[in-house]
Design a protein around this motif. Structure first.
Motif, short mmCIF file in Angstrom:
data_model
loop_
_atom_site.label_atom_id
_atom_site.label_comp_id
_atom_site.label_asym_id
_atom_site.label_seq_id
_atom_site.Cartn_x
_atom_site.Cartn_y
_atom_site.Cartn_z
N ARG A 185 0.84 -1.20 0.00
CA ARG A 185 0.00 0.00 0.00
C ARG A 185 0.87 1.25 0.00
O ARG A 185 0.58 2.22 -0.72
CB ARG A 185 -0.90 -0.02 1.24
N ALA A 186 1.95 1.24 0.77
CA ALA A 186 2.86 2.40 0.82
C ALA A 186 3.50 2.63 -0.55
O ALA A 186 3.71 3.77 -0.96
CB ALA A 186 3.93 2.17 1.88
N THR A 187 3.80 1.54 -1.23
CA THR A 187 4.38 1.66 -2.58
C THR A 187 3.39 2.29 -3.54
O THR A 187 3.74 3.15 -4.36
CB THR A 187 4.80 0.27 -3.09
N VAL B 25 4.41 2.19 10.07
CA VAL B 25 4.31 3.05 8.88
C VAL B 25 5.68 3.62 8.52
O VAL B 25 6.06 3.65 7.34
CB VAL B 25 3.29 4.18 9.13
N ALA B 26 6.42 4.06 9.53
CA ALA B 26 7.74 4.61 9.28
C ALA B 26 8.65 3.56 8.64
O ALA B 26 9.41 3.86 7.71
CB ALA B 26 8.36 5.12 10.57
N GLN C 133 11.38 1.72 3.65
CA GLN C 133 11.68 0.74 2.61
C GLN C 133 11.29 1.24 1.22
O GLN C 133 12.03 1.01 0.25
CB GLN C 133 10.96 -0.59 2.91
N VAL C 134 10.18 1.92 1.11
CA VAL C 134 9.77 2.46 -0.20
C VAL C 134 10.83 3.43 -0.72
O VAL C 134 11.22 3.38 -1.90
CB VAL C 134 8.40 3.16 -0.08
N GLY C 135 11.32 4.30 0.16
CA GLY C 135 12.35 5.25 -0.26
C GLY C 135 13.65 4.57 -0.61
O GLY C 135 14.30 4.91 -1.61
N ALA D 200 12.91 -3.45 -6.44
CA ALA D 200 11.49 -3.36 -6.09
C ALA D 200 11.04 -4.48 -5.18
O ALA D 200 10.03 -4.36 -4.48
CB ALA D 200 10.64 -3.35 -7.36
N ALA D 201 11.79 -5.58 -5.14
CA ALA D 201 11.43 -6.72 -4.29
C ALA D 201 12.36 -6.87 -3.10
O ALA D 201 12.10 -7.68 -2.20
CB ALA D 201 11.44 -8.01 -5.11
N MET D 202 13.45 -6.11 -3.08
CA MET D 202 14.47 -6.28 -2.05
C MET D 202 14.21 -5.42 -0.83
O MET D 202 13.32 -4.56 -0.83
CB MET D 202 15.85 -5.97 -2.63
#
Length: 389
Positions: free
Chosen positions: A20-22, A45-46, A51-53, A67-69
């Protein structure tokens, strides 16, 4: 991010939050956080947003795999980029390596490349979080391998055909170039190099520090020198090697290709100028490039090569010399204005010039664009107007 928060990301609920964050990435920060906190704690959330960043930043090193790591900030910074790790794994595969222990595996960049090459790998790191991340990365990419928390200096490497190590080169004060500050320290590296091993080191490692019988390989990726690697035992095939990775693939140059400075000599700048790749310079193989383009050095102490012939070589950037301009700043400024040059790329070696400061003082005007090489020939400065070939 702590270990518990990371482990939670690996659960079904954590994976859903990360997805969802992605999906929400790029939206207003406060709005994204508010949306995610409807189903998760602020700490969770943090962790997801971190991880997204990091995945976005990791794409430069790991391509689509990122994208998977999973990453930590320092783990991503210190990790070997995929193209370099793949080259190293390819060398190991060519030697028929079946088993490898990765001492100080970090987030697993080299583990991933070696496992993909069909090598049975075990990773070791002192940090439980990095071990958990490396383990998760192998799983995320569907690769085999084992990872454990341990002090690398206490690991028995004898069951493995090859030992790989990437000593940490940071202290509390930041990056250190002193081998005494490495973790594990240089004396451990020396013991490791007494067997079949590969040790990743900083590209600035002095040549005289490399033990006898050990191969030092400097590697650049698209013109940027990324690392040096020390190969020992049966893995060492030469003393010095430069490997360059580019869009066209990979090329390598060794001391066996180098006839030496006396064979190529020093010449006045001719029609073509060649700027050797940084890995070639670090490996001390500039004269090998000169021999390859049937040329010589412009100065015995400067890494520029000149030739009467035009060559395309992966080991150097080639330029056609258009003309010599005055080296003195006032006359150079007038010559550039006369030619209508308003945009100027300045390259320099062997001269005390700061390109950004010089460009400002030249107060360039005009619609033309050019490249200027400032260097030294026969003890004096020279300015050459060139164009890429």
């Amino acid at each position: 991010m702590d270990l518990d928060a990371f482990r939670w990301l690996l659960t079904d609920d954590g994976a859903a939050l990360l997805d969802r964050a992605t999906d929400l990435a790029g939206g207003p920060e406060l709005g994204v956080q508010a949306e995610l906190r409807r189903t998760a704690s602020p700490e969770q959330v943090a962790a997801a947003l971190t991880q997204v960043g990091l995945r976005a930043r990791g794409a430069a090193k790991f391509g689509s795999d990122a994208a998977a790591m999973f990453f930590t900030p320092d783990g991503l910074e210190q990790a070997t980029r995929t193209r370099v790790a793949t080259h190293r794994a390819g060398r190991l595969q060519a030697f028929g390596t079946a088993t490898l222990v990765d001492l100080g595996c970090g987030i697993g960049g080299d583990l991933v490349a070696s496992a993909r090459a069909g090598i049975t790998c075990a990773g070791v790191d002192l940090d439980p979080l990095r071990v958990a991340v490396a383990e998760a990365n192998l799983a995320a990419l569907g690769l085999p391998g084992a990872v454990m928390v341990a002090d690398v200096s206490e690991v028995d490497t004898s069951p493995f055909e090859v030992a790989f190590a990437d000593p940490a080169r940071r202290t509390g004060a930041g990056r250190s170039f002193r081998v005494e500050d490495w973790t594990p320290p240089w004396h451990f590296v020396e013991t490791l190099l007494a067997r079949d091993s590969c040790v990743k080191v900083a590209p600035g490692i002095p040549h005289d520090l490399v033990p006898a019988g050990v191969e030092a390989e400097w590697v650049s990726d698209h013109g940027e020198v990324k690392e040096a690697a020390l190969w020992s035992g049966r893995l060492a095939t030469t003393a010095r090697r430069a490997t360059v990775i580019g869009d066209g693939g990979l090329a390598t140059l060794t001391e066996d290709d180098d006839p030496g400075a006396a064979a190529v000599g020093v010449r006045a700048p001719a029609e073509f100028l060649y700027e050797p790749d940084g890995a070639v310079i670090r490996a001390g193989l500039v004269t090998a490039v000169a021999a390859g383009v049937q040329g010589g050095l412009v100065d015995e102490h400067i890494a520029y090569v000149t030739s009467d012939a035009s060559f395309r070589t992966p080991f150097a950037r080639g330029y056609r010399v258009l003309e010599a301009l005055p080296y003195r700043e006032k006359q150079l400024k007038a010559a550039l204005r006369e030619r209508g040059i308003g945009r100027l790329t300045i390259k320099k070696r062997g001269v005390d010039v700061v390109p950004e400061q010089l460009r400002k003082r030249l107060a360039l005007r005009g619609d033309n664009e050019a490249t200027l090489v400032l260097t030294r020939v026969a003890g004096g400065g020279i300015a050459l107007l060139v164009e890429p070939v």
